[in-house]
Scaffold this active site. Sequence first.
Site, PDB file in Angstrom:
ATOM      1  N   LYS A   1       2.414  -4.037 -10.293  1.00  0.00           N
ATOM      2  CA  LYS A   1       1.304  -3.110 -11.230  1.00  0.00           C
ATOM      3  C   LYS A   1       0.480  -4.162 -11.327  1.00  0.00           C
ATOM      4  O   LYS A   1       0.580  -5.445 -11.462  1.00  0.00           O
ATOM      5  CB  LYS A   1       2.132  -2.740 -12.639  1.00  0.00           C
ATOM      6  CG  LYS A   1       3.163  -1.750 -12.759  1.00  0.00           C
ATOM      7  CD  LYS A   1       3.282  -1.481 -14.045  1.00  0.00           C
ATOM      8  CE  LYS A   1       4.147  -0.242 -14.285  1.00  0.00           C
ATOM      9  NZ  LYS A   1       4.273   0.271 -15.499  1.00  0.00           N
TER      10      LYS A   1
ATOM     11  N   ASP B   1       8.162   7.002 -26.454  1.00  0.00           N
ATOM     12  CA  ASP B   1       7.663   7.903 -25.514  1.00  0.00           C
ATOM     13  C   ASP B   1       8.676   8.176 -24.380  1.00  0.00           C
ATOM     14  O   ASP B   1       8.318   7.833 -23.137  1.00  0.00           O
ATOM     15  CB  ASP B   1       6.465   7.252 -24.593  1.00  0.00           C
ATOM     16  CG  ASP B   1       5.431   8.116 -23.962  1.00  0.00           C
ATOM     17  OD1 ASP B   1       5.605   9.145 -24.189  1.00  0.00           O
ATOM     18  OD2 ASP B   1       4.437   7.614 -23.258  1.00  0.00           O
TER      19      ASP B   1
HETATM   20  O1  ACK Z   1       5.888   9.513  -9.580  1.00  0.00           O
HETATM   21  P1  ACK Z   1       5.549   8.111  -8.935  1.00  0.00           P
HETATM   22  O2  ACK Z   1       5.813   8.145  -7.638  1.00  0.00           O
HETATM   23  O3  ACK Z   1       6.303   6.924  -9.417  1.00  0.00           O
HETATM   24  O4  ACK Z   1       4.079   7.875  -9.345  1.00  0.00           O
HETATM   25  C1  ACK Z   1       3.873   6.754 -10.298  1.00  0.00           C
HETATM   26  C2  ACK Z   1       3.062   5.670  -9.983  1.00  0.00           C
HETATM   27  O5  ACK Z   1       3.777   4.464  -9.521  1.00  0.00           O
HETATM   28  C3  ACK Z   1       2.192   5.090 -11.410  1.00  0.00           C
HETATM   29  O6  ACK Z   1       2.806   4.765 -12.135  1.00  0.00           O
HETATM   30  C4  ACK Z   1       5.063   4.917  -9.421  1.00  0.00           C
HETATM   31  N1  ACK Z   1       5.987   3.589  -9.763  1.00  0.00           N
HETATM   32  C5  ACK Z   1       5.746   2.982 -10.904  1.00  0.00           C
HETATM   33  N2  ACK Z   1       6.801   2.178 -11.228  1.00  0.00           N
HETATM   34  C6  ACK Z   1       7.461   2.292  -9.902  1.00  0.00           C
HETATM   35  C7  ACK Z   1       8.632   1.560  -9.280  1.00  0.00           C
HETATM   36  N3  ACK Z   1       9.012   0.387 -10.192  1.00  0.00           N
HETATM   37  N4  ACK Z   1       9.064   1.766  -8.456  1.00  0.00           N
HETATM   38  C8  ACK Z   1       8.380   3.089  -7.644  1.00  0.00           C
HETATM   39  N5  ACK Z   1       7.305   3.548  -8.120  1.00  0.00           N
HETATM   40  C9  ACK Z   1       6.896   3.257  -9.144  1.00  0.00           C
HETATM   41  C10 ACK Z   1       5.411   6.051 -10.501  1.00  0.00           C
END
Ligand code: ACK
Length: 984
Positions: free
Chosen positions: A631, A746
């Site tokens: 992030k 949340d």
């Molecule tokens: O639904 P998604 O593909 O899963 O889209 C969101 C996006 O980033 C914004 O938050 C994805 N995401 C967040 N953290 C992770 C993680 N640890 N591994 C894989 N995808 C992630 C999340």
Amino acid sequence: CSHFVLLDTTSVLGELGWKTYPINGWDAITEMDEHNRPIHTFQVCNVMEPNQNNWLRSNWISRQAAQKIYVELRFTLRDCNSIPWVSGTCKETFNLFYHETDEAHSVKFKPQQYTKIDTIAADESFTQMDLGDRILKLNTEVREVGPMTRKGFYLAFQDIGACIALVSVRIYYKKCPFTLRNLASFPDTVPRVDSSSLVEVRGACIDHAEERDTPKLFCGADGDWLVPLGRCVCSIAYEEIDGSCTACHPGFYKAYAGNIRCSKCPPHSFSYGEGAAICHCETGFFRAESDPPTMACTRPPSPPRNLMFNLNDTCLMLEWSHPSDTGGRRDLTYNVQCKRCGPEPDQCQFCEEELRFLPRPLGLTDATVTIMDFSAHANYTFEIESLNGVSDISSFPRQVAIITVSTDQGGPSLVGSLKKDWASPNSIALSWQQPEQTTMLILDYEIKYYEKEHEQLSYSSTRTKAPSVIISGLKPATWYVFCVRTRSPAGYSSYTPKYEYKTTGDSSDIASDQGQVLVIVTAAVGGFTLLVILTLFLLITGRCQWYFKAKMTSEEKRTNYQNGHGPFPGIKTYVDPDTYEDPTQAIHEFTKEIDPSRIRIERVIGAGEFGEVCSGRLRTPGKKEIAVAIKTLKGGYVERQRRDFLREASIMGQFDHPNIIRLEGVVTKRPLGVPGPHFENHWLCCVCVFAGRPVMIVVEYVENGSLDSFLRQHDGHFTVIQLVGMLRGIASGMKYLSDMGYVHRDLAARNILVNSNLVCKVSDFGLSRVLEDDPEAAYTTTGGKIPIRWTAPEAISYRKFSSASDAWSYGIVMWEVMSYGERPYWEMSNQDVILSIEEGYRLPAPMGCPVALHQLMLHCWQKERSHRPKFTDVVTFLDKLIRNPSSLLPLVEDIQSLPESPGEEMDYPMFISIGDWLDSIKMTQYKSNFMAAGYNTLDSVARMNIEDVRRIGVELIGHQRRITSSVQTLRLQLLHEQEKGFHV
Ligand code: ACK
């Protein structure tokens, strides 16, 4: 019924008139049943010949209101294996087609105009043997078609070489049928084609009812009415009986619209006709304007009794007893009227003006009055009248108590008119004429005066022997009232009429005003100084406390927490990073700094609140490279944004659990000389480059992303056990968080991540940030943003967040999971969601949801938060379900009734007693009805039907419904517990 039939071949009495192409393909056979009704059957069985293409076409069918139609086919199909020598030519399916047109057309049938609905295969085909045994293996298949837009359509059946008998065709569409609910009528409503959205329908109040809260129902895709909201209530003069508003019977009335019964007329009132809004008073009885219609009619009081007087030099006191009849009211008062009579009884004049009454002549509340300033040598007659709120309305002659008082024989004469000689700011000089016929020695004059504005409050008097006086000590520029009387050895004369004179203005006014101003200013300056001192003091002491707070280490914080309010002594507890004055200290304590050169960013996978989310790899010396999500914090951030961004890391860094997203570390500084992260596609992640000092949070990579979108993409793909396994994981993560004393606030499917093994991981730890960045969060009346659909009522209304409110959200997540990512409460507005929850509505079980799981959801959604399950209970419960999968078999839609004998007393997790249960559905008033009828255990209640509920004396239809529907829930619970023998 919610099915509206457009065509049913079993109920067509004459010829069907369907067309077949070619003529020798399908064969129409019409036989008669035992009631002499035709059975229309279509058969085809050209299994020996290749290249069959036989069509059967219905007549034109009007669509009516349908948007989506359902075609139910009943047919038999011959198993090709049971027919010899047909292997190349025999088929076991046929095709269903339709064609929309606005009218029936006479032109030739053109198959190419038709759209295919589906290939229909048999679940069961029959063989020669079945024929021999006369077994009919009838198949029923239903297909949905829509959205339909034209006025009507044709259906067509294409046979390509099967042996079929089409026994019946039924075409229908679904409608939420006309219904009456909460005294409102809801029209026939056709559901939306899109099965996930509901049609909101506003009800119209039935006759003699009016809206309380707008009555609404939502029409679901299956033609069921859902989520009743609002209601109508019977208007005045009408009461609810069996779902309609009926006029009050004679002798009864209803003064207000509402959910109340007609009442018996109050005492001394009556209603002759039907439908009285108010009862009329009997003759001689009245209702004051301010009397509510519920109050008895009343009458004026009888006169006062035992009237007496007590006279001395200056005072005449009258006293009496309260009347024997107050007329039925409490607002009793008395009026005193004075008449002064000459020697003849008809020479009377009113004399209240001349006398002074204490406290006053009218509206007395005590049974006494004192009269002063009366003349000597006079006959006064006093009439005391008792009154109440209806005395003015009554036309009956008033009844009074009368007493005559003679003050003396002969007396001093009146003085002549009074005049002002001069006035100054503080004095007035007055003089008057001596009484003309002075038969008696005048001892002196008494001058009474008072400030006009304060009339009757207090007065001063002074005496003088001369017929003039200077009254001093007065206020400047003020009106005064003066009168004078003479005193002789026989007593006082009556007073002169009142004279009003004003003192003159005063030049010293300004000086004294200045004095006042000065005082105020001094006081204000003094106050300000005090304020400054106070503020400084508070700041200094506050600062000290702040300083001490910052000095506390996380260990101390934990110890404090454990000694005091920690949830589980001895277990690691969560430390709020906000308790650190310097957030970097929290970062330092709970996270690992990663050298950016160990990170390889590969691609952007999403957008976070603070910047992009990328995926990539993390190298750790001596370890295997791992996949990570990174992030990032957008370039150009301000310090506050950096702090908020890293806050999540210092929360996450405290957790270590397979169902919580794992923090690998953070990048907060770039040591000199070390290159930045290596970007495979650096243009994709330009943010990281532009930020001179890249800031990143590195977490484990979770392959399937967020749970909500993952489920939506895989609708219907998982077994119930797989879904329960996912829920178990989330519950286990939440148990860990709640044991650590962390409240998530949340919890929602969008904040859960799913890995390739379907392991769910709780993520998104923002706490206060939650309220800002969740797109679901809406502002509430208490201020603050809250994701309404996921949040417990107490957290919405007074921000009472706790692990119990997380449990509510967990119930919503369960619902999201079991419905494969459906939006909770569909497209109802947030306001309607809050209202419906308040009214006791809870989300129904999603399609195919096991009873046990819906029960657990309902358990999580209990209004009383202490009744909700703890996460540890949820984990245990789900474990039991997983170990005993047959417990997941009863689906909510399958459960209809309860087995006859429920066995010994059950232990209910939701309600402990009948009283609790009735309290929870706001029906406490019927507790004694249940007890009196012998329903004193919950399992006896669970067997009640609506008749039983009526029999025990629940008369209002709305109450009957509410109780019966709750009884159904109890019954499900009982069944469930009985079968499985476990409790939450
Ligand atoms: O639904 P998604 O593909 O899963 O889209 C969101 C996006 O980033 C914004 O938050 C994805 N995401 C967040 N953290 C992770 C993680 N640890 N591994 C894989 N995808 C992630 C999340």
